[in-house]
Design an enzyme around this catalytic site. Structure first.
Site, short mmCIF file in Angstrom:
data_model
loop_
_atom_site.label_atom_id
_atom_site.label_comp_id
_atom_site.label_asym_id
_atom_site.label_seq_id
_atom_site.Cartn_x
_atom_site.Cartn_y
_atom_site.Cartn_z
N ASN A 210 0.85 -1.20 0.00
CA ASN A 210 0.00 0.00 0.00
C ASN A 210 0.89 1.24 0.00
O ASN A 210 2.11 1.14 -0.02
CB ASN A 210 -0.96 -0.02 1.20
CG ASN A 210 -0.20 -0.10 2.51
OD1 ASN A 210 0.56 0.80 2.86
ND2 ASN A 210 -0.37 -1.21 3.22
N ILE A 309 -2.07 -7.51 14.41
CA ILE A 309 -0.91 -7.35 15.30
C ILE A 309 -1.29 -6.58 16.56
O ILE A 309 -0.96 -6.99 17.69
CB ILE A 309 0.23 -6.61 14.55
CG1 ILE A 309 0.60 -7.39 13.28
CG2 ILE A 309 1.44 -6.43 15.45
CD1 ILE A 309 1.45 -6.61 12.29
N PHE A 325 -3.87 3.23 15.38
CA PHE A 325 -4.25 4.29 14.44
C PHE A 325 -5.47 3.82 13.67
O PHE A 325 -5.68 2.62 13.50
CB PHE A 325 -3.10 4.57 13.45
CG PHE A 325 -2.20 5.67 13.89
CD1 PHE A 325 -1.29 5.46 14.92
CD2 PHE A 325 -2.27 6.93 13.30
CE1 PHE A 325 -0.46 6.48 15.35
CE2 PHE A 325 -1.44 7.96 13.72
CZ PHE A 325 -0.53 7.74 14.74
N1 CTP Z 1 -3.42 -3.25 12.53
C1 CTP Z 1 -2.60 -4.28 12.93
N2 CTP Z 1 -2.65 -5.47 12.26
C2 CTP Z 1 -3.50 -5.66 11.24
C3 CTP Z 1 -4.34 -4.60 10.81
C4 CTP Z 1 -4.27 -3.39 11.50
O1 CTP Z 1 -1.81 -4.11 13.87
N3 CTP Z 1 -3.51 -6.82 10.61
C5 CTP Z 1 -3.39 -1.99 13.30
C6 CTP Z 1 -2.90 -0.80 12.50
O2 CTP Z 1 -1.50 -0.64 12.64
C7 CTP Z 1 -3.67 0.33 13.16
C8 CTP Z 1 -4.97 -0.31 13.60
O3 CTP Z 1 -4.71 -1.71 13.67
O4 CTP Z 1 -3.03 0.79 14.33
C9 CTP Z 1 -6.17 -0.07 12.71
O5 CTP Z 1 -5.85 -0.36 11.39
P1 CTP Z 1 -6.97 -0.18 10.26
O6 CTP Z 1 -6.41 -0.61 8.95
O7 CTP Z 1 -7.59 1.18 10.37
O8 CTP Z 1 -8.09 -1.18 10.77
P2 CTP Z 1 -8.36 -2.66 10.46
O9 CTP Z 1 -8.16 -3.44 11.72
O10 CTP Z 1 -7.61 -3.15 9.27
O11 CTP Z 1 -9.93 -2.62 10.15
P3 CTP Z 1 -10.68 -2.04 8.85
O12 CTP Z 1 -9.70 -2.08 7.71
O13 CTP Z 1 -11.81 -2.97 8.69
O14 CTP Z 1 -11.13 -0.65 9.21
#
Ligand code: CTP
Length: 401
Positions: A210, A309, A325
């Site tokens: 990304n 994570i 975040f």
């Molecule tokens: N995050 C993480 N591990 C993942 C996905 C997200 O640690 N596999 C963490 C990101 O670093 C961030 C937070 O979770 O601090 C939210 O990430 P975001 O992409 O906004 O949310 P998602 O959990 O992916 O949910 P969605 O995409 O459905 O909004």
């Protein structure tokens, strides 16, 4: 960003070829808002002219104890009383020896012994000179006297030899000076931060990633280290330099980031998940490059979900205080508040407005048990400092309010 606004720094140059690096350092310090008063030894003027440093600092340069421009003829007192710090860069073997033994036979050495402010010393010399037991004894004496010794660096030297003794690069000296002045909100804390994108391979030459640049995560790592924390930065693929004082571990995939984060987070005080982690990866990575088919049928991929994570670290029994975040395309307040509960984290930072991937500026709101705190739009360095200050107040047992 004016990180050193209001700071008055006496920048002392002693004799050495690394004097050329101090032109760039002067520029970095003045750009950051510091007032820079340059003082040079006689030997330093053989390597770079006072005119160059006067032009870059915007102030007259002092080289002599007997300078008639100082009305009371006491430049060693006048110049040091205004200073928030004296930085000696480059610091020669001879000057380090003088400092260690308290000699005061020219303006700069007299200024140092008459100072009532901190002293930072940036050594630069040939590797044998640095390794000489006398120099090591003198440098240790300075450390014992409370002087900060920054570097030296290792690598190729102007004399053609390779080893310890190079002056730190101007950007590193600048970062160390900023860190020196920063309030120590996270003193003694252990902080783990994820940053950047992840890269999920499809075959040996392709993958899913990304647009995250890692700038926000790296800025937070720098701000945390400046605040006195011991920082581990787990970074996906980015082109950014490691911030001063930060320990960095590079990873590629979400699974690697997950494993690295769990290995570091136990016993840490604070975990900040800034990385834009790929939610899915392909179930079967091809060992060979996937070729086009004769009939033009595109490949079909099966996806599996990557581990979350942040949620995994938040579940650790002896886990750190967790910060996440949220990048939401709409209804930020409701979605961020819901995400904070779903991920079971005490504090979530929401990006206000469209994605800021790669930009130097951002606007965020903080969601925690006290409600919503909206921060003004600012560059990521400024925001990182404000966020670390806010987070430090929320840590269990914090003395800050
Ligand atoms: N995050 C993480 N591990 C993942 C996905 C997200 O640690 N596999 C963490 C990101 O670093 C961030 C937070 O979770 O601090 C939210 O990430 P975001 O992409 O906004 O949310 P998602 O959990 O992916 O949910 P969605 O995409 O459905 O909004």
């Amino acid at each position: 960003m004016a990180e050193l606004a209001g700071k008055h720094i006496v920048l002392g140059l002693t004799g050495g070829i690394a004097c050329y690096k101090v032109a760039e350092l002067t520029r970095l310090l003045t750009k950051a808002g510091a007032t820079v008063q340059v003082v040079m030894t006689e030997a330093a003027t053989q390597f770079i002219t006072p005119v160059t440093l006067q032009a870059l600092s915007g102030r007259p340069v002092y080289t002599s104890q007997w300078d008639a421009r100082v009305p009371n003829n006491m430049p060693h007192i006048d110049l040091s009383r205004e200073a928030d710090a004296i930085v000696i860069a480059p610091a020669s073997t001879d000057f380090i020896a003088k400092l260690a033994h308290g000699f005061a036979d020219d303006l700069l050495s007299t200024l140092c012994i008459a100072r009532d402010c901190p002293l930072l010393v940036v050594p630069a010399m040939n590797r044998q000179m640095w390794q000489n037991p006398a120099t090591q004894r003198n440098a240790n004496q300075l450390r014992a006297d409370g002087v900060r010794v920054l570097g030296p660096d290792a690598g190729p030297q102007a004399c053609g030899e390779v080893g310890d003794g190079r002056m730190l690069e101007p950007a590193a000296v600048y970062s160390a000076i900023v860190a020196f002045f920063a309030p120590k909100h996270l003193d003694g804390k252990r902080v783990v931060i994820t940053a950047g994108p992840t890269f999920e391979p499809i075959d040996p030459v392709r993958g899913i990633t990304n647009l995250s640049s890692g700038k926000m995560g790296f800025a937070l790592a720098r701000a945390a280290a400046n605040s006195g924390a011991d920082v581990t930065l787990i970074a996906g693929p980015t082109a950014l330099d490691t911030p001063w004082g930060v320990w960095r571990q590079d990873v590629q995939t979400a699974q690697q980031m997950h494993d690295a984060a769990l290995a570091s987070a136990s016993g840490a005080d604070l975990f900040i998940a800034v990385a834009a982690v790929a939610d899915w990866r392909v179930a079967h990575v091809s060992e060979r490059k996937i070729k086009k088919t004769a009939d033009g049928t595109p490949p079909a991929f099966e996806f599996v979900e990557n581990p979350d994570i942040l949620a995994a670290v938040a579940r650790l029994p002896d886990g750190p205080y967790c910060v996440g975040f949220a990048a939401e395309s709409d209804d930020l307040d409701a979605n961020a508040a819901a995400k904070r509960v779903r991920k079971n984290v005490p504090l979530l930072i929401g990006n206000v407005g469209p994605a800021t991937f790669g930009r130097d500026e951002n606007e965020v709101a903080i969601y925690d048990e006290h409600g919503i705190t909206r921060l003004p739009r600012a560059d990521k360095t400024t925001l990182a400092t404000l966020l670390i200050e806010h987070i430090a107040k929320r840590l269990p047992g914090s003395l800050f309010s």
